[in-house]
Design an enzyme around this catalytic site. Structure first.
Site, PDB file in Angstrom:
ATOM      1  N   HIS A   1      27.186  42.864  32.166  1.00 34.44           N
ATOM      2  CA  HIS A   1      27.545  42.036  33.325  1.00 34.44           C
ATOM      3  C   HIS A   1      28.287  42.879  34.350  1.00 34.44           C
ATOM      4  CE1 HIS A   1      31.801  41.403  31.988  1.00 34.44           C
ATOM      5  NE2 HIS A   1      31.312  41.223  30.770  1.00 34.44           N
TER       6      HIS A   1
ATOM      7  N   ASP B   1      30.306  41.483  36.787  1.00 37.18           N
ATOM      8  CA  ASP B   1      31.561  40.873  37.230  1.00 37.18           C
ATOM      9  C   ASP B   1      32.711  41.249  36.303  1.00 37.18           C
ATOM     10  OD1 ASP B   1      30.234  39.282  35.234  1.00 37.18           O
ATOM     11  OD2 ASP B   1      31.552  37.592  35.673  1.00 37.18           O
TER      12      ASP B   1
ATOM     13  N   ASP C   1      35.438  46.320  30.016  1.00 40.85           N
ATOM     14  CA  ASP C   1      34.722  45.037  30.038  1.00 40.85           C
ATOM     15  C   ASP C   1      34.074  44.840  31.378  1.00 40.85           C
ATOM     16  OD1 ASP C   1      33.886  42.428  29.691  1.00 40.85           O
ATOM     17  OD2 ASP C   1      35.870  41.542  29.716  1.00 40.85           O
TER      18      ASP C   1
ATOM     19  N   GLU D   1      29.164  36.488  34.069  1.00 42.13           N
ATOM     20  CA  GLU D   1      29.453  36.336  32.632  1.00 42.13           C
ATOM     21  C   GLU D   1      30.843  35.765  32.409  1.00 42.13           C
ATOM     22  OE1 GLU D   1      30.984  37.013  28.665  1.00 42.13           O
ATOM     23  OE2 GLU D   1      31.811  37.829  30.504  1.00 42.13           O
ATOM     24  N   GLU D   2      31.798  36.254  33.197  1.00 44.11           N
ATOM     25  CA  GLU D   2      33.196  35.866  32.962  1.00 44.11           C
ATOM     26  C   GLU D   2      33.465  34.394  33.263  1.00 44.11           C
ATOM     27  OE1 GLU D   2      35.075  37.551  31.302  1.00 44.11           O
ATOM     28  OE2 GLU D   2      34.741  39.687  31.603  1.00 44.11           O
TER      29      GLU D   2
ATOM     30  N   GLU E   1      27.559  43.285  25.079  1.00 49.13           N
ATOM     31  CA  GLU E   1      28.883  43.872  24.889  1.00 49.13           C
ATOM     32  C   GLU E   1      29.519  43.569  23.530  1.00 49.13           C
ATOM     33  OE1 GLU E   1      31.915  41.987  27.514  1.00 49.13           O
ATOM     34  OE2 GLU E   1      30.393  40.434  27.735  1.00 49.13           O
TER      35      GLU E   1
ATOM     36  N   HIS F   1      40.730  42.074  29.824  1.00 46.44           N
ATOM     37  CA  HIS F   1      41.436  41.025  30.569  1.00 46.44           C
ATOM     38  C   HIS F   1      42.947  41.284  30.669  1.00 46.44           C
ATOM     39  CE1 HIS F   1      38.022  37.839  29.776  1.00 46.44           C
ATOM     40  NE2 HIS F   1      37.562  39.061  29.933  1.00 46.44           N
TER      41      HIS F   1
HETATM   42  C1  LIG Z   1      33.317  30.359  27.566  1.00 45.63           C
HETATM   43  S1  LIG Z   1      32.479  30.861  28.965  1.00 45.63           S
HETATM   44  C2  LIG Z   1      33.416  32.202  29.501  1.00 45.63           C
HETATM   45  C3  LIG Z   1      33.004  33.445  28.872  1.00 45.63           C
HETATM   46  C4  LIG Z   1      34.155  34.357  28.580  1.00 45.63           C
HETATM   47  N1  LIG Z   1      33.660  35.633  28.252  1.00 45.63           N
HETATM   48  C5  LIG Z   1      34.468  36.680  28.128  1.00 45.63           C
HETATM   49  O1  LIG Z   1      35.683  36.638  28.149  1.00 45.63           O
HETATM   50  C6  LIG Z   1      34.987  33.769  27.456  1.00 45.63           C
HETATM   51  O2  LIG Z   1      35.927  33.027  27.764  1.00 45.63           O
HETATM   52  O3  LIG Z   1      34.735  34.023  26.286  1.00 45.63           O
HETATM   53 ZN   LIG Z   2      32.601  41.126  29.096  1.00 40.29          ZN
HETATM   54 ZN   LIG Z   3      35.533  39.603  29.806  1.00 44.87          ZN
END
Ligand SMILES: CSCC[C@H](NC=O)C(=O)O
Ligand SMILES: [Zn+2]
Ligand SMILES: [Zn+2]
Length: 426
Positions: free
Chosen positions: A76, A78, A110, A144-145, A172, A385
């Site tokens: 991804h 983003d 990430d 994706e995020e 990932e 994050h």
């Molecule tokens: C649940 S949809 C959001 C996707 C997000 N992915 C990575 O951190 C996550 O919160 O897992």
């Molecule tokens: Zn990711």
């Molecule tokens: Zn992430």
């Protein structure tokens, strides 16, 4: 070689400097950058927009036998937002610390690393004269995020994806503080829950039962007991992080904010709390739902709940009722091939894991397409994050060698004929 690697690192920094953080990701800038990289590798390149303003870049390295199931390398573009003033180096500067070799940037783990490592590995394979037997696709997806609904989900459910005849998806994974790389064959499924309490409002000096606050606090206490029991299993080493149900309170909302410190003598008539819950694919979803209705938000305590708002209440089962996971036994040759390819490049591996959060891999697994989560980052603290996310440049370069080995093995994989298979069984 020294010059090569400094160019490789500069390209990584260039990608990291594109600010693709939510809520206003520079998606076109990222897409243009990827397209220009693809051009330098003579890959076919298409920019798709399933949703306007959210480009998805699809690259193709055509195999000698394009009728064989193809390989899809997904990443991804983003990244999550960063609190700039809390970082030691600006999150979109991609500062390379000379003494350590660490590159600081949002997205360094990430997962801009992975996206570009795929491309650098292909560059090396091309330089060595390698030509794939199977077609290799790469996708650079948006959103994706924030759930992937306008990115990987639409793509996975498109006719175009069907026509690509994808046999295996790589997506990932997570860094590992030890020397062992981590491989993920499944992931937990998100349930976002809001519970709401109501109760009679009243004077702040009065002690009475059934206030919204009291009702909500009882629920929070119950959620916390459950959380602690799950966490204890992890702390005791009985279960891995991805094998328990996690529950974390992510917001609390009650009272009228301007009252704070000014007039504080009102017990509110409403109070709510939000929870991020993650269920492993093998969890008992029905029993959790019952627990929510009976213990966490019982109507008898004037409580209601919302589950599955924001599209976050995915099912952990497929259409036939089986948990959604990618096989890691002999029925899935891609798993053993991946393990061998990593070991052949001198990488060490830990035990197969369930990814604790969510990734776009779920949209492919839901279709029954095997998908494996892997980000080649060993000896690296987990900073996804977090502030000061970084990746060491040597670790990044090593990851490219690992992908070179994987892509070579995957793209040249020939399935054994029935004859050969029965001979190995004997
Ligand atoms: C649940 S949809 C959001 C996707 C997000 N992915 C990575 O951190 C996550 O919160 O897992
Ligand atoms: Zn990711
Ligand atoms: Zn992430």
């Amino acid at each position: 070689a020294e010059k090569d690697s400094s160019l490789i690192i500069s390209r990584f920094q260039e990608y990291l400097r594109i600010n693709t953080a939510h809520p206003n990701p520079s998606y076109y800038e990222a897409a243009d950058f990827i397209a220009s990289q693809a051009k330098s590798l003579s890959l076919d390149s298409q920019i798709l927009e399933f949703v306007k303003g959210k480009p998805l870049v699809l690259l193709k390295w055509t195999g000698k036998n394009p009728s064989l199931p193809s390989i899809l390398l997904n990443s991804h573009t983003d990244v999550v937002p960063a609190e700039h003033h809390k970082w030691d180096h600006p999150p979109f500067k991609a500062h390379l610390e000379p003494s350590s070799g660490n590159i600081y940037a949002r997205g360094s783990q990430d997962m801009k690393c992975v996206g570009l490592q795929y491309l650098e590995a292909i560059r090396k394979l091309q330089a060595s004269g390698f030509r794939p037997l199977r077609t290799v696709y790469l996708t650079f997806v948006p959103d994706e995020e924030i759930g992937g609904h306008d990115g990987a989900e639409k793509f996975a459910n498109s006719d175009l994806f069907k026509s690509m005849n994808v046999g295996i998806v790589l997506d990932e994974g997570l860094p590992s503080p030890t020397e062992n790389y981590r491989l993920f064959y499944a992931e937990r499924c998100p349930w976002w829950l809001v519970i709401k309490a109501t109760g009679a409002p009243g004077h702040g000096a009065k002690l009475y039962d059934n206030t919204a606050m009291e009702n909500l606090l009882k629920s929070i206490e119950s959620v916390r007991r459950f959380r602690a029991a799950q966490f204890d299993l992890v702390k005791a080493g009985i279960k891995a992080e991805g094998e328990v149900i996690s529950v974390n309170m992510v917001f609390l909302k009650a009272g009228t904010p301007p009252l704070r410190g000014f007039v504080m003598n009102l017990q509110p008539s409403e109070a709510e709390a939000g929870f991020d819950i993650r269920l492993p694919p093998t969890a008992d979803a029905e029993s959790l739902e019952r627990r929510i209705a009976e213990e966490w938000a019982p109507a008898t305590r004037n409580m209601t709940f919302e589950l599955g708002q924001f599209k976050q209440r995915a099912s952990i089962y497929d259409k036939s009722g089986k948990p959604i996971l990618t096989a890691i036994d002999g029925s899935n040759s891609w798993w053993a091939l991946l393990e061998d390819a990593i070991k052949n490049a001198n990488g060490k591996l830990g035990k197969p894991e369930i990814f604790p959060a969510s990734t776009d891999a779920r949209y492919f697994r839901e279709l029954g397409v095997p998908a494996i989560g892997f980000s080649p980052m060993a000896n690296t603290p987990i900073l996804l994050h977090d502030h000061n996310e970084f990746l060491n440049k040597d670790e990044y370069l090593r990851g490219i060698d690992i992908y070179e080995s994987i892509i070579k093995a995957y793209a040249s994989y020939v399935e054994p004929t029935k004859d050969e298979e029965s001979r190995t069984e004997l």
